[in-house]
Design a protein around this motif. Structure first.
Motif, PDB file in Angstrom:
ATOM      1  N   GLN A   1      36.462  49.556  26.715  1.00  0.00           N
ATOM      2  CA  GLN A   1      36.992  50.499  27.700  1.00  0.00           C
ATOM      3  C   GLN A   1      36.840  49.953  29.119  1.00  0.00           C
ATOM      4  O   GLN A   1      37.745  50.095  29.944  1.00  0.00           O
ATOM      5  N   LEU A   2      35.717  49.318  29.394  1.00  0.00           N
ATOM      6  CA  LEU A   2      35.504  48.731  30.716  1.00  0.00           C
ATOM      7  C   LEU A   2      36.476  47.584  30.964  1.00  0.00           C
ATOM      8  O   LEU A   2      37.016  47.430  32.065  1.00  0.00           O
ATOM      9  N   THR A   3      36.717  46.787  29.929  1.00  0.00           N
ATOM     10  CA  THR A   3      37.675  45.686  30.050  1.00  0.00           C
ATOM     11  C   THR A   3      39.084  46.202  30.322  1.00  0.00           C
ATOM     12  O   THR A   3      39.797  45.699  31.197  1.00  0.00           O
ATOM     13  N   LEU A   4      39.486  47.240  29.593  1.00  0.00           N
ATOM     14  CA  LEU A   4      40.844  47.752  29.727  1.00  0.00           C
ATOM     15  C   LEU A   4      41.061  48.488  31.041  1.00  0.00           C
ATOM     16  O   LEU A   4      42.158  48.443  31.603  1.00  0.00           O
ATOM     17  N   ILE A   5      40.030  49.176  31.553  1.00  0.00           N
ATOM     18  CA  ILE A   5      40.212  49.868  32.829  1.00  0.00           C
ATOM     19  C   ILE A   5      40.352  48.852  33.956  1.00  0.00           C
ATOM     20  O   ILE A   5      41.110  49.052  34.902  1.00  0.00           O
ATOM     21  N   MET A   6      39.649  47.712  33.842  1.00  0.00           N
ATOM     22  CA  MET A   6      39.800  46.660  34.847  1.00  0.00           C
ATOM     23  C   MET A   6      41.174  46.009  34.743  1.00  0.00           C
ATOM     24  O   MET A   6      41.850  45.777  35.757  1.00  0.00           O
ATOM     25  N   ALA A   7      41.618  45.711  33.524  1.00  0.00           N
ATOM     26  CA  ALA A   7      42.943  45.111  33.337  1.00  0.00           C
ATOM     27  C   ALA A   7      44.043  46.059  33.802  1.00  0.00           C
ATOM     28  O   ALA A   7      45.018  45.636  34.443  1.00  0.00           O
ATOM     29  N   SER A   8      43.892  47.346  33.501  1.00  0.00           N
ATOM     30  CA  SER A   8      44.871  48.338  33.946  1.00  0.00           C
ATOM     31  C   SER A   8      44.930  48.407  35.458  1.00  0.00           C
ATOM     32  O   SER A   8      46.009  48.550  36.055  1.00  0.00           O
TER      33      SER A   8
ATOM     34  N   VAL B   1      36.118  60.555  30.569  1.00  0.00           N
ATOM     35  CA  VAL B   1      37.461  61.017  30.192  1.00  0.00           C
ATOM     36  C   VAL B   1      38.517  60.071  30.750  1.00  0.00           C
ATOM     37  O   VAL B   1      39.511  59.746  30.078  1.00  0.00           O
ATOM     38  N   LEU B   2      38.315  59.591  31.973  1.00  0.00           N
ATOM     39  CA  LEU B   2      39.276  58.675  32.591  1.00  0.00           C
ATOM     40  C   LEU B   2      39.445  57.402  31.763  1.00  0.00           C
ATOM     41  O   LEU B   2      40.569  56.962  31.502  1.00  0.00           O
ATOM     42  N   VAL B   3      38.334  56.788  31.365  1.00  0.00           N
ATOM     43  CA  VAL B   3      38.445  55.524  30.639  1.00  0.00           C
ATOM     44  C   VAL B   3      38.994  55.742  29.233  1.00  0.00           C
ATOM     45  O   VAL B   3      39.674  54.858  28.688  1.00  0.00           O
ATOM     46  N   ARG B   4      38.738  56.914  28.642  1.00  0.00           N
ATOM     47  CA  ARG B   4      39.304  57.178  27.317  1.00  0.00           C
ATOM     48  C   ARG B   4      40.807  57.379  27.389  1.00  0.00           C
ATOM     49  O   ARG B   4      41.560  56.878  26.539  1.00  0.00           O
ATOM     50  N   VAL B   5      41.260  58.125  28.386  1.00  0.00           N
ATOM     51  CA  VAL B   5      42.703  58.307  28.577  1.00  0.00           C
ATOM     52  C   VAL B   5      43.368  56.969  28.870  1.00  0.00           C
ATOM     53  O   VAL B   5      44.442  56.650  28.328  1.00  0.00           O
ATOM     54  N   ASN B   6      42.730  56.168  29.716  1.00  0.00           N
ATOM     55  CA  ASN B   6      43.280  54.843  30.027  1.00  0.00           C
ATOM     56  C   ASN B   6      43.331  53.962  28.789  1.00  0.00           C
ATOM     57  O   ASN B   6      44.271  53.173  28.622  1.00  0.00           O
ATOM     58  N   HIS B   7      42.330  54.080  27.926  1.00  0.00           N
ATOM     59  CA  HIS B   7      42.297  53.274  26.700  1.00  0.00           C
ATOM     60  C   HIS B   7      43.545  53.516  25.866  1.00  0.00           C
ATOM     61  O   HIS B   7      44.134  52.582  25.302  1.00  0.00           O
TER      62      HIS B   7
ATOM     63  N   TYR C   1      46.845  52.449  28.082  1.00  0.00           N
ATOM     64  CA  TYR C   1      46.991  51.016  28.383  1.00  0.00           C
ATOM     65  C   TYR C   1      47.382  50.226  27.144  1.00  0.00           C
ATOM     66  O   TYR C   1      48.054  49.203  27.251  1.00  0.00           O
ATOM     67  N   LEU C   2      46.965  50.682  25.957  1.00  0.00           N
ATOM     68  CA  LEU C   2      47.415  50.013  24.741  1.00  0.00           C
ATOM     69  C   LEU C   2      48.933  50.129  24.592  1.00  0.00           C
ATOM     70  O   LEU C   2      49.605  49.181  24.166  1.00  0.00           O
TER      71      LEU C   2
ATOM     72  N   ILE D   1      53.904  54.355  34.404  1.00  0.00           N
ATOM     73  CA  ILE D   1      53.382  55.208  35.478  1.00  0.00           C
ATOM     74  C   ILE D   1      51.964  55.715  35.206  1.00  0.00           C
ATOM     75  O   ILE D   1      51.155  55.768  36.134  1.00  0.00           O
ATOM     76  N   PRO D   2      51.600  56.099  33.967  1.00  0.00           N
ATOM     77  CA  PRO D   2      50.204  56.525  33.749  1.00  0.00           C
ATOM     78  C   PRO D   2      49.162  55.485  34.136  1.00  0.00           C
ATOM     79  O   PRO D   2      48.057  55.850  34.556  1.00  0.00           O
ATOM     80  N   SER D   3      49.484  54.200  34.016  1.00  0.00           N
ATOM     81  CA  SER D   3      48.542  53.164  34.457  1.00  0.00           C
ATOM     82  C   SER D   3      48.325  53.238  35.960  1.00  0.00           C
ATOM     83  O   SER D   3      47.196  53.058  36.447  1.00  0.00           O
ATOM     84  N   LEU D   4      49.385  53.508  36.698  1.00  0.00           N
ATOM     85  CA  LEU D   4      49.250  53.674  38.148  1.00  0.00           C
ATOM     86  C   LEU D   4      48.415  54.907  38.478  1.00  0.00           C
ATOM     87  O   LEU D   4      47.595  54.884  39.407  1.00  0.00           O
ATOM     88  N   ILE D   5      48.611  55.976  37.716  1.00  0.00           N
ATOM     89  CA  ILE D   5      47.833  57.194  37.962  1.00  0.00           C
ATOM     90  C   ILE D   5      46.355  56.954  37.649  1.00  0.00           C
ATOM     91  O   ILE D   5      45.468  57.441  38.366  1.00  0.00           O
ATOM     92  N   MET D   6      46.062  56.180  36.604  1.00  0.00           N
ATOM     93  CA  MET D   6      44.670  55.852  36.285  1.00  0.00           C
ATOM     94  C   MET D   6      44.026  55.043  37.408  1.00  0.00           C
ATOM     95  O   MET D   6      42.854  55.216  37.734  1.00  0.00           O
ATOM     96  N   LYS D   7      44.799  54.156  38.014  1.00  0.00           N
ATOM     97  CA  LYS D   7      44.285  53.380  39.144  1.00  0.00           C
ATOM     98  C   LYS D   7      43.932  54.304  40.304  1.00  0.00           C
ATOM     99  O   LYS D   7      42.867  54.184  40.925  1.00  0.00           O
ATOM    100  N   ILE D   8      44.817  55.252  40.603  1.00  0.00           N
ATOM    101  CA  ILE D   8      44.556  56.206  41.680  1.00  0.00           C
ATOM    102  C   ILE D   8      43.325  57.046  41.357  1.00  0.00           C
ATOM    103  O   ILE D   8      42.493  57.312  42.230  1.00  0.00           O
ATOM    104  N   CYS D   9      43.189  57.443  40.100  1.00  0.00           N
ATOM    105  CA  CYS D   9      42.030  58.260  39.702  1.00  0.00           C
ATOM    106  C   CYS D   9      40.725  57.499  39.893  1.00  0.00           C
ATOM    107  O   CYS D   9      39.723  58.075  40.354  1.00  0.00           O
ATOM    108  N   MET D  10      40.705  56.217  39.553  1.00  0.00           N
ATOM    109  CA  MET D  10      39.473  55.446  39.700  1.00  0.00           C
ATOM    110  C   MET D  10      39.101  55.270  41.162  1.00  0.00           C
ATOM    111  O   MET D  10      37.928  55.345  41.538  1.00  0.00           O
ATOM    112  N   VAL D  11      40.100  55.049  42.022  1.00  0.00           N
ATOM    113  CA  VAL D  11      39.814  54.925  43.463  1.00  0.00           C
ATOM    114  C   VAL D  11      39.317  56.263  44.006  1.00  0.00           C
ATOM    115  O   VAL D  11      38.375  56.319  44.811  1.00  0.00           O
ATOM    116  N   TYR D  12      39.941  57.349  43.573  1.00  0.00           N
ATOM    117  CA  TYR D  12      39.527  58.676  44.032  1.00  0.00           C
ATOM    118  C   TYR D  12      38.111  58.999  43.549  1.00  0.00           C
ATOM    119  O   TYR D  12      37.309  59.596  44.288  1.00  0.00           O
TER     120      TYR D  12
END
Length: 366
Positions: free
Chosen positions: A10-17, A139-145, A148-149, A277-288
């Protein structure tokens, strides 16, 4: 903050996303202008900067009991100086989240909601961001998981869908722009790879299982994100060439619009964009999320970061509205100003923190 449990994948994929989402809209345009057909090399010098940031964070987090980088700053620099540093980082994060919000809003307005005012789109995306961030980082990293797949499958199948548009001659001759052109094109991505600090700042709260002998998940995420972004750049170059790639505001969208499988399946760009687009939203969520953690670390009283999720919403909305006059100003800031601002912010800060930690460890050992 309560102790978090996040797997290494999950940590790898959130960074790649984080990296593929950030490079997917408009940054490729200026890289093609400088490096031309060598633009797909421009990710690799910037990747080295991402590695540098990650190594610094790994060193700082070693043996630390703090949950975030912002708390470690206050421990090493003291309450007063640490709070001042965190105020500056708060401004940095505000700029980052407002830039991403405005860019995604302009993109959605361009391809889907032509007549909808940009502030309305910003408000909708921000409301979704607040809802997701309040649920917590797990929840963020699970949704991204999950998302992102799906995005990964889209990236890997895109070259196959564009086989009838491919011209391999667009990549030749190689290295005609030379190292100066490649380095100028890579400078545009320094701001993106510098944002690795945003993910790394909250990895103190992560407790992934140790994997002896394996590469750190942050580094694996950077390598995966770089590979996918480079593959997308190669696909762009062999499909539309350097001339169209340098002129289009959203070159990758132009590539998607070239997909024509049959006479009745000629608008797959809408489907593939809504997957991306969900990948972009996940990026915004992590910054927020990082912004909320940074804000709650300022001052003497420690509060839960969830208390700031809704409070910061009007401030972010105003920043997004008044920071950039139009999309042209936004793209210019993202390509030319943001990388320099990132270097000025990060390098002195990380050097200072590493010296402070080294002196503290030396004094304790003595």
């Amino acid at each position: 903050m309560s102790k978090q449990t996040i797997s290494t994948s999950q940590l790898t994929l959130i960074m790649a996303s984080f990296l593929t989402a950030g490079s997917g809209l408009s940054l490729t345009k200026d890289s093609i202008v400088f490096a031309k057909q060598d633009a797909w090399f421009t990710f690799f010098p910037a990747m080295l900067y991402g590695f540098l940031i990650s190594f610094c964070i790994i060193y700082l987090s070693r043996g630390s009991v703090e949950s975030t980088l912002f708390e470690l700053i206050k421990k090493l620099a003291g309450n007063t100086l640490g709070s001042l540093i965190n105020v500056w980082l708060m401004f940095y994060l505000l700029l980052s989240v407002s830039m991403d919000l405005r860019e995604l809003s302009e993109f959605v307005k361009t391809i889907l909601l032509y007549n909808t005012p940009t502030p309305v789109i910003v408000l909708c995306i921000l409301a979704l961001t607040v809802y997701l961030v309040r649920a917590g980082i797990e929840v963020l990293v699970r949704v991204n998981h999950i998302y992102y797949l799906i995005t990964l499958i889209m990236f890997l199948t895109l070259p196959l869908l564009l086989l009838n548009e491919v011209t391999l001659g667009n990549l030749r001759p190689m290295f005609t722009s030379g190292w100066p052109g490649i380095m100028k094109g890579s400078f545009n991505f320094l701001g993106l790879y510098g944002e690795v600090l945003i993910i790394s700042a909250v990895t103190f709260a992560f407790t992934p299982q140790r994997e002896p002998g394996k590469v750190h998940p942050l580094l694996r995420g950077i390598m995966l994100g770089t590979f996918l972004a480079s593959m997308m750049m190669v696909t762009l170059l062999v499909s539309i060439g350097t001339s169209m790639g340098a002129k289009a505001v959203y070159p990758n969208l132009f590539v998607l619009q070239m997909i024509h499988i049959t006479d009745f399946l000629d608008r797959l760009d809408i489907l593939m964009t809504t997957v991306f687009i969900p990948s972009l939203i996940m990026k915004i969520c992590m910054v927020y999320y990082a912004l909320c953690e940074c804000t709650c670390s300022i001052g003497q009283t420690k509060m839960e970061s969830r208390a700031y999720v809704i409070v910061l919403m009007p401030l972010v909305m105003l920043f997004t509205k008044f920071s950039f006059e139009n999309v042209i100003d936004l793209l210019h800031f993202e390509s030319h100003v943001w990388p320099l601002f990132t270097l000025i912010t990060q390098l002195p800060l990380l050097l200072l923190l590493m010296v402070m930690k080294w002196r503290r460890k030396r004094s304790v050992s003595v």
